[in-house]
Design a protein around this motif. Structure first.
Motif, PDB file in Angstrom:
ATOM      1  N   ALA A 140      13.683 -25.294 -36.512  1.00 25.65           N
ATOM      2  CA  ALA A 140      13.295 -25.629 -35.136  1.00 25.65           C
ATOM      3  C   ALA A 140      12.745 -27.057 -35.149  1.00 25.65           C
ATOM      4  O   ALA A 140      13.370 -27.943 -35.736  1.00 25.65           O
ATOM      5  N   ALA A 141      11.541 -27.271 -34.565  1.00 24.42           N
ATOM      6  CA  ALA A 141      11.001 -28.642 -34.565  1.00 24.42           C
ATOM      7  C   ALA A 141      10.186 -28.932 -35.820  1.00 24.42           C
ATOM      8  O   ALA A 141       9.639 -30.021 -35.975  1.00 24.42           O
ATOM      9  N   LEU A 142      10.100 -27.942 -36.732  1.00 26.99           N
ATOM     10  CA  LEU A 142       9.359 -28.151 -37.994  1.00 26.99           C
ATOM     11  C   LEU A 142      10.369 -28.503 -39.083  1.00 26.99           C
ATOM     12  O   LEU A 142      10.802 -27.661 -39.874  1.00 26.99           O
ATOM     13  N   THR A 143      10.748 -29.757 -39.090  1.00 24.90           N
ATOM     14  CA  THR A 143      11.896 -30.192 -39.878  1.00 24.90           C
ATOM     15  C   THR A 143      11.529 -30.727 -41.259  1.00 24.90           C
ATOM     16  O   THR A 143      12.420 -31.011 -42.051  1.00 24.90           O
ATOM     17  N   ARG A 144      10.249 -30.907 -41.518  1.00 18.92           N
ATOM     18  CA  ARG A 144       9.862 -31.530 -42.798  1.00 18.92           C
ATOM     19  C   ARG A 144       9.663 -30.453 -43.866  1.00 18.92           C
ATOM     20  O   ARG A 144       8.860 -29.538 -43.672  1.00 18.92           O
ATOM     21  N   PRO A 145      10.380 -30.534 -44.998  1.00 23.80           N
ATOM     22  CA  PRO A 145      10.201 -29.501 -46.028  1.00 23.80           C
ATOM     23  C   PRO A 145       8.828 -29.625 -46.683  1.00 23.80           C
ATOM     24  O   PRO A 145       8.329 -30.741 -46.841  1.00 23.80           O
ATOM     25  N   PRO A 146       8.255 -28.502 -47.078  1.00 22.70           N
ATOM     26  CA  PRO A 146       6.983 -28.554 -47.793  1.00 22.70           C
ATOM     27  C   PRO A 146       7.213 -28.929 -49.249  1.00 22.70           C
ATOM     28  O   PRO A 146       8.350 -28.890 -49.741  1.00 22.70           O
ATOM     29  N   ARG A 147       6.143 -29.273 -49.935  1.00 27.34           N
ATOM     30  CA  ARG A 147       6.214 -29.461 -51.386  1.00 27.34           C
ATOM     31  C   ARG A 147       6.096 -28.084 -52.036  1.00 27.34           C
ATOM     32  O   ARG A 147       5.275 -27.266 -51.623  1.00 27.34           O
ATOM     33  N   GLU A 148       6.956 -27.828 -53.019  1.00 28.57           N
ATOM     34  CA  GLU A 148       6.891 -26.531 -53.713  1.00 28.57           C
ATOM     35  C   GLU A 148       5.567 -26.421 -54.455  1.00 28.57           C
ATOM     36  O   GLU A 148       5.168 -27.320 -55.190  1.00 28.57           O
ATOM     37  N   MET A 149       4.884 -25.324 -54.272  1.00 32.30           N
ATOM     38  CA  MET A 149       3.547 -25.166 -54.858  1.00 32.30           C
ATOM     39  C   MET A 149       3.616 -25.020 -56.375  1.00 32.30           C
ATOM     40  O   MET A 149       4.453 -24.296 -56.902  1.00 32.30           O
ATOM     41  N   THR A 150       2.673 -25.681 -57.033  1.00 35.32           N
ATOM     42  CA  THR A 150       2.529 -25.533 -58.478  1.00 35.32           C
ATOM     43  C   THR A 150       1.629 -24.322 -58.749  1.00 35.32           C
ATOM     44  O   THR A 150       0.998 -23.782 -57.825  1.00 35.32           O
ATOM     45  N   ALA A 151       1.535 -23.962 -60.024  1.00 37.83           N
ATOM     46  CA  ALA A 151       0.629 -22.866 -60.398  1.00 37.83           C
ATOM     47  C   ALA A 151      -0.803 -23.222 -59.999  1.00 37.83           C
ATOM     48  O   ALA A 151      -1.572 -22.363 -59.547  1.00 37.83           O
ATOM     49  N   ALA A 152      -1.163 -24.505 -60.127  1.00 38.01           N
ATOM     50  CA  ALA A 152      -2.527 -24.929 -59.755  1.00 38.01           C
ATOM     51  C   ALA A 152      -2.745 -24.802 -58.244  1.00 38.01           C
ATOM     52  O   ALA A 152      -3.813 -24.382 -57.789  1.00 38.01           O
ATOM     53  N   ASP A 153      -1.730 -25.144 -57.448  1.00 33.84           N
ATOM     54  CA  ASP A 153      -1.848 -24.980 -55.984  1.00 33.84           C
ATOM     55  C   ASP A 153      -2.066 -23.504 -55.640  1.00 33.84           C
ATOM     56  O   ASP A 153      -2.861 -23.160 -54.760  1.00 33.84           O
ATOM     57  N   ILE A 154      -1.321 -22.644 -56.315  1.00 33.40           N
ATOM     58  CA  ILE A 154      -1.413 -21.212 -56.025  1.00 33.40           C
ATOM     59  C   ILE A 154      -2.817 -20.705 -56.348  1.00 33.40           C
ATOM     60  O   ILE A 154      -3.457 -20.019 -55.533  1.00 33.40           O
ATOM     61  N   LEU A 233       1.269  -7.922 -41.517  1.00 35.06           N
ATOM     62  CA  LEU A 233       2.579  -8.201 -42.109  1.00 35.06           C
ATOM     63  C   LEU A 233       3.598  -8.493 -41.019  1.00 35.06           C
ATOM     64  O   LEU A 233       3.514  -7.950 -39.913  1.00 35.06           O
ATOM     65  N   SER A 234       4.587  -9.310 -41.359  1.00 35.15           N
ATOM     66  CA  SER A 234       5.816  -9.360 -40.565  1.00 35.15           C
ATOM     67  C   SER A 234       6.716  -8.302 -41.186  1.00 35.15           C
ATOM     68  O   SER A 234       7.253  -8.501 -42.288  1.00 35.15           O
ATOM     69  N   CYS A 235       6.849  -7.173 -40.497  1.00 34.03           N
ATOM     70  CA  CYS A 235       7.498  -6.000 -41.114  1.00 34.03           C
ATOM     71  C   CYS A 235       8.999  -6.167 -41.277  1.00 34.03           C
ATOM     72  O   CYS A 235       9.631  -5.407 -42.010  1.00 34.03           O
ATOM     73  N   SER A 236       9.569  -7.136 -40.569  1.00 32.27           N
ATOM     74  CA  SER A 236      10.999  -7.412 -40.716  1.00 32.27           C
ATOM     75  C   SER A 236      11.259  -8.863 -40.343  1.00 32.27           C
ATOM     76  O   SER A 236      10.639  -9.389 -39.417  1.00 32.27           O
ATOM     77  N   ASP A 237      12.192  -9.486 -41.069  1.00 29.15           N
ATOM     78  CA  ASP A 237      12.655 -10.833 -40.681  1.00 29.15           C
ATOM     79  C   ASP A 237      13.683 -10.751 -39.548  1.00 29.15           C
ATOM     80  O   ASP A 237      14.086 -11.787 -39.005  1.00 29.15           O
ATOM     81  N   TRP A 238      14.149  -9.534 -39.246  1.00 29.83           N
ATOM     82  CA  TRP A 238      15.203  -9.340 -38.238  1.00 29.83           C
ATOM     83  C   TRP A 238      16.440 -10.192 -38.575  1.00 29.83           C
ATOM     84  O   TRP A 238      17.120 -10.689 -37.679  1.00 29.83           O
ATOM     85  N   THR A 239      16.688 -10.374 -39.846  1.00 28.32           N
ATOM     86  CA  THR A 239      17.786 -11.255 -40.264  1.00 28.32           C
ATOM     87  C   THR A 239      18.459 -10.653 -41.493  1.00 28.32           C
ATOM     88  O   THR A 239      17.772 -10.246 -42.436  1.00 28.32           O
ATOM     89  N   GLU A 240      19.763 -10.605 -41.461  1.00 28.02           N
ATOM     90  CA  GLU A 240      20.570 -10.133 -42.600  1.00 28.02           C
ATOM     91  C   GLU A 240      20.119 -10.813 -43.899  1.00 28.02           C
ATOM     92  O   GLU A 240      19.969 -12.038 -43.944  1.00 28.02           O
ATOM     93  N   VAL A 271      12.001 -17.002 -39.560  1.00 26.15           N
ATOM     94  CA  VAL A 271      13.330 -17.565 -39.310  1.00 26.15           C
ATOM     95  C   VAL A 271      13.371 -17.939 -37.823  1.00 26.15           C
ATOM     96  O   VAL A 271      13.093 -17.093 -36.983  1.00 26.15           O
ATOM     97  N   PRO A 272      13.692 -19.205 -37.496  1.00 21.31           N
ATOM     98  CA  PRO A 272      13.762 -19.533 -36.073  1.00 21.31           C
ATOM     99  C   PRO A 272      14.916 -18.785 -35.408  1.00 21.31           C
ATOM    100  O   PRO A 272      15.949 -18.549 -36.033  1.00 21.31           O
ATOM    101  N   LYS A 273      14.711 -18.389 -34.188  1.00 23.81           N
ATOM    102  CA  LYS A 273      15.776 -17.790 -33.363  1.00 23.81           C
ATOM    103  C   LYS A 273      16.371 -16.512 -33.952  1.00 23.81           C
ATOM    104  O   LYS A 273      17.560 -16.234 -33.761  1.00 23.81           O
ATOM    105  N   ALA A 274      15.584 -15.722 -34.692  1.00 22.57           N
ATOM    106  CA  ALA A 274      16.096 -14.422 -35.144  1.00 22.57           C
ATOM    107  C   ALA A 274      16.306 -13.539 -33.906  1.00 22.57           C
ATOM    108  O   ALA A 274      15.559 -13.665 -32.932  1.00 22.57           O
ATOM    109  N   PRO A 275      17.312 -12.669 -33.935  1.00 18.48           N
ATOM    110  CA  PRO A 275      17.567 -11.818 -32.758  1.00 18.48           C
ATOM    111  C   PRO A 275      16.562 -10.672 -32.678  1.00 18.48           C
ATOM    112  O   PRO A 275      16.817  -9.576 -33.180  1.00 18.48           O
ATOM    113  N   ILE A 276      15.424 -10.915 -32.055  1.00 24.81           N
ATOM    114  CA  ILE A 276      14.352  -9.911 -31.981  1.00 24.81           C
ATOM    115  C   ILE A 276      14.475  -9.130 -30.677  1.00 24.81           C
ATOM    116  O   ILE A 276      14.478  -9.735 -29.604  1.00 24.81           O
ATOM    117  N   PRO A 277      14.605  -7.809 -30.759  1.00 27.77           N
ATOM    118  CA  PRO A 277      14.746  -6.998 -29.536  1.00 27.77           C
ATOM    119  C   PRO A 277      13.386  -6.782 -28.883  1.00 27.77           C
ATOM    120  O   PRO A 277      12.778  -5.716 -29.015  1.00 27.77           O
TER     121      PRO A 277
END
Ligand SMILES: Cc1cc2nc3c(=O)[nH]c(=O)nc-3n(C[C@H](O)[C@H](O)[C@H](O)COP(=O)(O)O)c2cc1C
Length: 360
Positions: A140-154, A233-240, A271-277
């Motif tokens: 969506a409008a969040l187009t910048r990828p994050p930095r992958e977390m290191t063990a220290a970040d975690i 929790l997000s109980c489902s991503d509503w995405t295959e 997931v942006p625009k997942a088909p959520i009923p």
């Protein structure tokens, strides 16, 4: 024993809610340096006065990097405690239990507010580097990828959750919810759609849920035995190919083993625009399935707006609590109105004394 209903009390550990209605956490994007102010007092205070059993404060960042927007609430430093104490004393004085949702926005951090377009704020223009499971932008409008977390970040994030929990206690909260929904940091680890890690925090189900379980363990250690702990929790991503309700049931079992008392059953937003009923009560079946199959209390949330609908969810045993968000914005006195409509005796006590003679 009589059937539980919307206006029956609900107890976990040492905490008793006066009814089954919770105000769902709602970001106000109105803090300065993470600190609560008069807006939060009025927003949360009005909903306690309105009769909810539980009033959960908005997603509250455990570190500054974990804010969605620069105006998010925070508990990453001690100076943020005092303004919350005042609010929580007020909420408690009006018969509700004050709760908080501890959060880390992960790859969805460093964004403008929804009414400003929820767009990436560039680093150097008030934005900051974001971290996530893998260097994949949300979209969506969040187009910048994050930095992958290191063990220290975690490790730092787990400790930030622990420290924020101690501050939440000092602030007078008596109910704590870990935000592991809506595509923020923790679900970005457990969903296979956003986690491509090759270390022990990715790959298999066990690897992907590890951070959520480690955070829960740290929070449980810092949160007193006598106070309840919930996880959203997000109980489902509503995405295959994404996270499913079956995955959620298994994660709920493991969270219960870590000392969680309740699963707040939301869905989507990884997931942006997942088909959520999105029809009335569309997430209630998740709460029912987790309650039944994982043997843990649940809260149902999402398009619950009608008193009879809410009461039925409790009576059928689909969930232990109902959480309302937008309807509570429209009507902070929803619990009182619901009690009147359901002809519950509670209607007598759900207006403050200052209003009751005039408005009952
Ligand atoms: C203004 C607003 C802010 C929200 N902020 C949060 C939040 O801080 N944490 C969270 O888990 N969900 C948040 N949500 C989602 C709600 O808690 C709730 O799950 C969702 O709105 C569905 O419930 P409803 O149909 O009763 O509104 C927010 C929703 C709204 C409308």
């Amino acid at each position: 024993m009589s059937t539980p209903h919307l206006f029956s009390t609900f107890s976990q550990r040492s905490v008793t809610l006066r009814n089954r209605i919770g105000v769902s956490p709602m970001c106000q994007y109105s803090s300065e340096d993470g600190r609560a102010n008069d807006w939060h007092l009025v927003h949360l205070g009005a909903r306690a006065v309105g009769g909810a059993g539980l009033v959960i404060a908005e997603a509250t960042a455990v570190e500054a990097r974990g804010r969605i927007t620069p105006q998010d609430a925070g508990l990453w430093e001690d100076a943020q405690v005092e303004p919350l104490r005042r609010i929580n004393d007020f909420v408690t004085a009006h018969g509700a239990v004050p709760g908080v949702q501890l959060a880390h926005a992960g790859r969805k951090a460093s964004s403008t507010r929804p009414w400003e377009g929820s767009r990436v704020i560039p680093i150097g223009e008030g934005g900051w580097e974001t971290i996530g499971a893998s260097p994949l932008a949300f979209g969506a409008a969040l187009t910048r990828p994050p930095r992958e977390m290191t063990a220290a970040d975690i490790a730092a994030v787990v400790e930030a959750f622990r420290a924020a929990t101690a501050r939440a206690l000092a602030a007078g909260y008596r109910w704590l919810e870990i935000h592991a929904a809506h595509g923020y940091l923790l679900p970005s680890f457990y969903s296979p759609l956003s986690n491509q890690r090759a270390d022990g925090y990715g790959g298999s189900f066990d690897g992907r849920v590890r951070l959520t379980l480690e955070v829960t363990r740290a929070v449980r250690e810092a949160w007193p035995e006598e106070l309840p702990l919930a996880v959203r929790l997000s109980c489902s991503d509503w995405t295959e190919g994404g996270w499913t309700i079956e995955d959620s049931v298994e994660l709920a079992r493991r969270l219960k083993a870590e000392g969680a008392d309740l699963i707040d059953c939301s869905s989507g937003a990884n997931v942006p625009k997942a088909p959520i009923p999105a029809t009335p009560g569309y997430q209630v079946p998740f709460a029912a399935q987790i309650r039944r199959e994982a043997g843990i209390a649940t809260a149902a949330v999402g398009l619950i707006t009608e008193p009879r609908q809410a009461d039925e969810i409790i009576r059928r045993g689909d969930a232990d609590l109902v959480f309302l968000a937008r309807e509570e914005l429209r009507d902070p006195h929803w619990p009182f109105h619901a009690a009147r409509e359901l002809r519950a005796e509670a209607a007598r006590d759900l207006l403050p004394v200052q209003y009751a003679r005039a408005a009952q």
